[in-house]
Design a protein around this motif. Structure first.
Motif, PDB file in Angstrom:
ATOM      1  N   THR A 128       0.810  -1.216   0.000  1.00  0.00           N
ATOM      2  CA  THR A 128       0.000   0.000   0.000  1.00  0.00           C
ATOM      3  C   THR A 128       0.847   1.270   0.000  1.00  0.00           C
ATOM      4  N   LEU A 129       2.119   1.175   0.317  1.00  0.00           N
ATOM      5  CA  LEU A 129       2.994   2.346   0.257  1.00  0.00           C
ATOM      6  C   LEU A 129       3.076   2.882  -1.173  1.00  0.00           C
ATOM      7  N   LYS A 130       3.082   1.992  -2.151  1.00  0.00           N
ATOM      8  CA  LYS A 130       3.163   2.419  -3.552  1.00  0.00           C
ATOM      9  C   LYS A 130       1.947   3.275  -3.928  1.00  0.00           C
ATOM     10  N   THR A 131       0.769   2.852  -3.506  1.00  0.00           N
ATOM     11  CA  THR A 131      -0.441   3.615  -3.800  1.00  0.00           C
ATOM     12  C   THR A 131      -0.456   4.910  -2.995  1.00  0.00           C
ATOM     13  N   TRP A 132      -0.019   4.845  -1.740  1.00  0.00           N
ATOM     14  CA  TRP A 132       0.080   6.049  -0.902  1.00  0.00           C
ATOM     15  C   TRP A 132       0.951   7.105  -1.594  1.00  0.00           C
ATOM     16  N   ASN A 133       2.080   6.682  -2.132  1.00  0.00           N
ATOM     17  CA  ASN A 133       3.000   7.623  -2.769  1.00  0.00           C
ATOM     18  C   ASN A 133       2.373   8.346  -3.955  1.00  0.00           C
ATOM     19  N   LYS A 134       1.449   7.707  -4.650  1.00  0.00           N
ATOM     20  CA  LYS A 134       0.798   8.314  -5.809  1.00  0.00           C
ATOM     21  C   LYS A 134      -0.215   9.387  -5.404  1.00  0.00           C
ATOM     22  N   GLN A 135      -0.783   9.260  -4.186  1.00  0.00           N
ATOM     23  CA  GLN A 135      -1.842  10.174  -3.737  1.00  0.00           C
ATOM     24  C   GLN A 135      -1.587  10.671  -2.313  1.00  0.00           C
ATOM     25  N   GLU A 136      -0.338  10.830  -1.941  1.00  0.00           N
ATOM     26  CA  GLU A 136       0.023  11.080  -0.542  1.00  0.00           C
ATOM     27  C   GLU A 136      -0.718  12.254   0.093  1.00  0.00           C
ATOM     28  N   ASN A 137      -0.762  13.403  -0.573  1.00  0.00           N
ATOM     29  CA  ASN A 137      -1.384  14.577   0.043  1.00  0.00           C
ATOM     30  C   ASN A 137      -2.861  14.360   0.352  1.00  0.00           C
ATOM     31  N   VAL A 138      -3.585  13.811  -0.610  1.00  0.00           N
ATOM     32  CA  VAL A 138      -5.022  13.572  -0.427  1.00  0.00           C
ATOM     33  C   VAL A 138      -5.254  12.509   0.644  1.00  0.00           C
ATOM     34  N   LEU A 139      -4.521  11.398   0.562  1.00  0.00           N
ATOM     35  CA  LEU A 139      -4.696  10.314   1.523  1.00  0.00           C
ATOM     36  C   LEU A 139      -4.301  10.743   2.934  1.00  0.00           C
ATOM     37  N   LYS A 142      -7.128  12.861   4.416  1.00  0.00           N
ATOM     38  CA  LYS A 142      -8.253  11.999   4.797  1.00  0.00           C
ATOM     39  C   LYS A 142      -7.905  11.153   6.022  1.00  0.00           C
ATOM     40  N   ALA A 143      -6.690  10.613   6.055  1.00  0.00           N
ATOM     41  CA  ALA A 143      -6.273   9.773   7.182  1.00  0.00           C
ATOM     42  C   ALA A 143      -6.231  10.591   8.470  1.00  0.00           C
ATOM     43  N   ASP A 144      -5.719  11.817   8.402  1.00  0.00           N
ATOM     44  CA  ASP A 144      -5.702  12.682   9.584  1.00  0.00           C
ATOM     45  C   ASP A 144      -7.121  12.899  10.109  1.00  0.00           C
ATOM     46  N   ALA A 145      -8.041  13.206   9.219  1.00  0.00           N
ATOM     47  CA  ALA A 145      -9.435  13.445   9.623  1.00  0.00           C
ATOM     48  C   ALA A 145     -10.062  12.173  10.190  1.00  0.00           C
ATOM     49  N   ASN A 146      -9.829  11.047   9.543  1.00  0.00           N
ATOM     50  CA  ASN A 146     -10.396   9.775  10.020  1.00  0.00           C
ATOM     51  C   ASN A 146      -9.832   9.398  11.387  1.00  0.00           C
ATOM     52  N   TRP A 147      -8.537   9.555  11.587  1.00  0.00           N
ATOM     53  CA  TRP A 147      -7.916   9.189  12.865  1.00  0.00           C
ATOM     54  C   TRP A 147      -8.434  10.104  13.978  1.00  0.00           C
ATOM     55  N   ASN A 148      -8.605  11.374  13.680  1.00  0.00           N
ATOM     56  CA  ASN A 148      -9.121  12.301  14.693  1.00  0.00           C
ATOM     57  C   ASN A 148     -10.518  11.909  15.155  1.00  0.00           C
TER      58      ASN A 148
END
Length: 152
Positions: A128-139, A142-148
């Motif tokens: 999943t790091l490969k996919t994260w790298n393609k969309q890092e800013n957006v992901l 979203k991850a920050d908001a979801n974790w909060n």
């Protein structure tokens, strides 16, 4: 009377901290009570790789237990735990951003961005790091908001 009031205040404070620690620990990715599958969180930053920690070099931070590979790494963590703790409770950063799911990680698949440690799932031909790298800013947003939402 003052002594009794002091004791009650201390007990209530400890109870609140204990509840906070327990809630925090239930949200973290821990296996057998240990974070990052026993890997040293400081080693990611100082050595640039995943390094197994040692049982005799252990510390608990707000209900989460970490192992360290060296006493120096343990001391660095104790001075600034939030600098070294993995983001999103040690769950897969991609999954947290993509689907708001708590997905296990491969501790050897990681990335440090803006001084923060992100861990990723990597198994069965799915890194999943490969996919994260393609969309890092957006992901990441979203991850920050979801974790909060999870930790509130």
């Amino acid at each position: 009377m003052k002594g009794l009031l002091f004791i009650i205040t201390i007990l209530c404070t400890l109870s609140v901290f204990s509840q906070k620690d327990n809630k925090r620990a239930t949200n973290f990715n821990i296996e057998k009570s240990i974070a990052i599958q026993g890997h040293d969180p400081v080693a990611y930053f100082k050595q640039g790789k995943a390094v197994k920690g040692r049982k005799e070099l252990t510390t608990a931070y707000e209900g989460v237990i970490y192992y360290f590979s060296t006493p120096v790494n343990k001391e660095a963590f104790l001075k600034n735990p939030s600098k070294y703790e993995p983001q999103y409770g040690g769950w897969c950063a991609f999954a947290m951003g993509d689907s708001n799911e708590k997905v296990s990680i491969n501790p050897e698949t990681f990335k440090i961005t803006n001084g923060k440690l992100y861990l990723f799932y990597n198994a069965y031909f799915n890194n999943t790091l490969k996919t994260w790298n393609k969309q890092e800013n957006v992901l990441m947003m979203k991850a920050d908001a979801n974790w909060n939402k999870i930790v509130k």
